[in-house]
Design an enzyme around this catalytic site. Structure first.
Site, PDB file in Angstrom:
ATOM      1  N   HIS A  44       1.987 -17.602  -4.485  1.00  0.00           N
ATOM      2  CA  HIS A  44       0.414 -17.752  -5.254  1.00  0.00           C
ATOM      3  C   HIS A  44      -0.334 -17.466  -3.842  1.00  0.00           C
ATOM      4  CE1 HIS A  44      -3.132 -18.245  -6.924  1.00  0.00           C
ATOM      5  NE2 HIS A  44      -3.781 -19.732  -5.298  1.00  0.00           N
ATOM      6  N   GLU A  66       3.958 -13.663  -9.187  1.00  0.00           N
ATOM      7  CA  GLU A  66       3.566 -14.979  -9.599  1.00  0.00           C
ATOM      8  C   GLU A  66       3.609 -15.596 -10.871  1.00  0.00           C
ATOM      9  OE1 GLU A  66      -1.265 -17.263  -8.154  1.00  0.00           O
ATOM     10  OE2 GLU A  66      -0.503 -14.823  -9.468  1.00  0.00           O
ATOM     11  N   ASN A 367     -48.212  17.093  16.485  1.00  0.00           N
ATOM     12  CA  ASN A 367     -48.724  18.451  16.532  1.00  0.00           C
ATOM     13  C   ASN A 367     -49.951  18.713  15.908  1.00  0.00           C
ATOM     14  OD1 ASN A 367     -48.567  18.061  19.338  1.00  0.00           O
ATOM     15  ND2 ASN A 367     -46.617  19.379  20.039  1.00  0.00           N
TER      16      ASN A 367
END
Lengths: 647, 119
Positions: A44, A66, A367
């Site tokens: 686990h 597991e 500009n």
């Protein structure tokens, strides 16, 4: 994370040792509950850690082990020796995966697949149910939610206030609060008596709301429903669903370094491919098969390269998106009326290029509003519409992105530019008269260092940069910028940028023994050098009379200190950058090919006149010429004839 | 300063949890099994408890039950580290008195995000 991953790998070894020892006991039939629990815990731990530290193959594999152990633990299975033997095999596989992870290897092997199949067969795994597709539901109204916590909810450490706070982040608002038994005499301070009703936006997916209550499902009563709205026609709902699906585009965040590494690898592949390309066309049957394979490799390599480079591409809307607000604010500030048009927002370019072009764009837009577009009163006087138009348009042209910044304002005032250049005593105009300058060259003066007085720090782009910095940034990206302007009609700034900074189309040229790459984008034409057309001028400058124009000429062999070929027939390669031309004398023109740009600064050091290097198919390193840099250095002083022709 | 008690028998997970939480400005104490965690909790009051399920000497479920019996920990958020694939583990955790769960495999982001729901 890497540090913890290392700790995990060490811990994993310990757990594997536990597994091995205990499984051996099990195989000999000596496993009691204690042993089985220990084995389960070890597996686990490995699974959890592997998942957490990004070793998904190991995590998935260990999950099977597991699961088996869990069945042993709960008494569903008996600890038979055969089972222990299989689990020992599985342990070996995990051990192998662990060593691979330590060495940075693949972590997937045939043995793993075999044992995995055995484990899976033993567990008779069921297939996972397929994900259900997202579907639009007709007539989705806003949410109506009733939330009644049970009196004991506080005892689980949950707090209704936190849940309400989370709902608020989804756009929910409380419409009513019930106090319940709060004011009864037998009230208990540790109980919850309040309950709420809330309304929330229709767009919130149901599962997001359910998610909030996932921890308290059993400790409260939730009623969630949509308020009735007029049902939409099916078709429309479906269309909206599709549109929304379009927005839910699948995407993944990737570290930019990984992509750059990928681009590098593909670059290496391109080099390998061109190395093999040299084997083409010797004749014979094997050669034919080889040629077929080579042409396939070539097209695949090209496709791969394009898709990898595509990963870095972003639509220019990322840069354009800030302008509507910026233009609106600035126009108000200046008392002007401006309509902004954005064209070609989906045009894609490289992320780096995009990031570096953003600030120059801001400056140019400022500009245009500052100096280009006139006040409404002045525009009316001239018979124009009171509101000016500023257009930002992006498109692809060949291997480049072109961005136009166009206004319909006053246009550039040539006289004013000349005055200002004299005022500032720009080095560019020393000893020259106004008549020496074509319009294009006059306009170009606004990019000269020291011309623009950006003394004020702009509050929008965050730093006051002059037009010289704008131009420098564009050149540094391998791009160019040109100006067209008509008095009273407006000004157009046209920026050309390479799609990517990783690759360029190049022309290989030979100078004596050495090879160089000239970016194809800069080459105008190549011709045989006629010695009669050369004219020497003062200061050691040599000009070449090409039809109606006169160009300054550079011998690359001199410039780069290599030996030109004796008695060869040199060629003149005419290159252009920023609207100015220059002739480069080379010994031979070779292949045109895509080259992968390697930075000199990272690998060596910066050299004047050189923008980078590449590696050719035969493994030779070859320098890439920096044409804009060379032009800027050597073409300051054109002759009258050239000025006349450029006008 | 929010104090957190983290119980996990895996040293790498412990290190990561501790590093992540401390980087985020929490004060963290770790325990390698349920019994040690319970002993620490009896000594002082932590604001939040994060516990793995599978541990030697008292598992996460047992630790949660024991903590809820302490007067100091009646309303303390207790988060259980669990795998998504086990709904029964979640309900077992809830029954023991857990506030919620952090789903494995988790990364620093999800850990902090989940923690954010109870602080």
């Amino acid at each position: 994370m890497d540090r913890f991953r290392q700790i995990f790998l060490e811990e994993c070894s310990e757990n594997l040792a536990v597994l091995e020892a205990d499984l051996l006991l099990m195989e000999q039939g000596k496993a009691d509950e204690e042993v089985i629990n220990r084995v389960f815990r070890a597996a686990h731990s490995i699974k959890g850690g592997a998942g957490t530290f990004g070793l998904s193959a190991m995590s998935q594999f260990t999950h099977l082990l597991e699961t088996l152990l869990d069945e042993l633990r709960s008494g569903k299975r008996r600890a038979a020796p055969a089972l222990a033997a299989l689990m020992l095999k599985a342990t070996d596989v995990i051990s192998q995966m662990r060593d691979d992870a330590q060495a940075g290897g693949p972590g997937q092997s045939e043995a793993a697949a075999r044992v995995k199949a055995e484990l899976a067969a033993l567990l008779a795994l069921e297939a996972q149910p397929a994900e259900t597709a997202f579907e639009a539901i007709a007539g989705e109204g806003p949410w109506h939610l009733s939330f009644k916590p049970h009196e004991g909810i506080l005892a689980s450490g949950n707090e209704p206030l936190r849940l309400l706070r989370e709902l608020k982040t989804l756009g929910f608002a409380v419409t009513a609060t019930e106090t319940g038994r709060l004011f009864e005499p037998d009230f208990d301070p540790q109980s919850c008596y309040l309950s709420w009703t809330l309304d929330g936006p229709a767009a919130v997916p149901e599962e997001e709301i359910r998610e909030i209550f996932s921890w308290v499902e059993d400790e409260c009563d939730i009623e969630l429903q949509r308020q009735a709205t007029e049902a939409k026609p099916q078709e429309q709902a479906a269309a909206e669903g599709q549109a929304r699906q379009g927005q839910l585009e699948q995407s993944i965040r990737i570290d930019i370094r990984k992509i750059d590494q990928l681009i590098n690898l593909v670059g290496e592949l391109v080099i390998t491919q061109s190395m093999l390309a040299a084997l083409e066309g010797e004749g014979g049957e094997i050669q034919e098969r080889l040629d077929r394979g080579l042409s396939l490799l070539k097209s695949n390599t090209k496709a791969l390269q394009e898709s990898v480079l595509g990963i870095r591409m972003l639509p220019i809307s990322f840069a354009f998106n800030r302008f509507p607000r910026l233009v609106r604010d600035l126009a108000q500030q200046l008392g002007k009326e401006v309509e902004l048009k954005l064209v070609g927002q989906q045009t894609e370019l490289d992320k780096t290029v995009l990031e570096r072009i953003s600030d120059p764009l801001v400056h140019m837009v400022r500009n245009a509003l500052d100096h280009g577009i006139e006040s409404p009163a002045k525009r009316r006087q001239q018979g124009k519409a009171a509101s000016g138009t500023l257009t930002l348009a992006a498109r692809h042209e060949g291997g480049n992105v072109v961005i136009d910044i166009q206004d319909d304002g006053a246009g550039l005032d040539k006289g004013r530019i000349w005055e200002k250049a004299c005022e500032k005593q720009l080095p560019l105009i020393q000893g020259r008269r106004r008549e020496d300058f074509s319009d294009a060259q006059l306009f170009d003066l606004i990019f000269a260092p020291g011309f623009s007085t950006a003394a004020t720090v702009s509050d929008l782009s965050g730093r006051g940069v002059g037009m010289d910095v704008v131009k420098r940034n564009i050149l540094a990206l391998g791009g160019s910028v040109e100006i067209q302007s008509q008095p009273g009609r407006g000004t157009l700034f046209r920026i050309r940028l390479p799609l990517t900074m990783a690759i360029l189309d190049g022309q290989l040229v030979a100078v004596g023994e050495e090879l160089f790459v000239i970016p194809l984008i800069n080459i105008v034409e190549s011709l045989k050098l006629e010695p009669d057309c050369l004219q020497k001028a003062g200061g050691g400058v040599v000009f070449y009379q090409l039809r109606q124009q006169t160009l300054p000429v550079l011998w690359l062999s001199e410039l780069l200190g290599t030996k030109g070929e004796e008695g060869s027939m040199p060629l003149l390669c005419v290159v252009e950058a920023a609207g100015r031309k220059l002739g480069l004398v080379v010994d031979a023109l070779l292949a045109q090919q895509q080259v992968v740009i390697k930075s000199l600064e990272q690998n060596f050091r910066r050299l004047p006149g050189i923008s980078g290097a590449t590696i050719l198919g035969d493994g030779k390193v070859c320098l890439i010429l920096d044409i804009p840099g060379l032009v800027a250095r050597h073409v300051g002083r054109e002759s009258d004839a050239d000025a006349a022709s450029a006008a | 300063m929010t104090t957190i008690l983290a119980a996990d028998d895996s040293v790498s997970i412990r290190e990561m949890v501790q590093f992540t939480l401390e980087s985020a400005g929490y004060q963290v104490q770790c325990a390698e099994d349920g019994a040690k965690a319970l002993a620490l909790a009896r000594e002082r009051k932590f604001d939040v408890v994060i516990s793995d399920v599978n541990m030697p000497n008292l598992d996460g479920i047992g630790l949660t039950k024991a903590l809820r019996d302490l007067p100091d920990y009646q309303f303390t958020p207790i988060l259980i580290l669990t795998t998504e694939s086990s709904p029964e583990m979640k309900s077992e955790g809830k029954a023991a008195g857990a506030t919620g769960w952090i789903v494995k495999p988790f990364n620093p982001d999800t850990l902090l995000k989940t923690l954010g729901k109870v602080i």
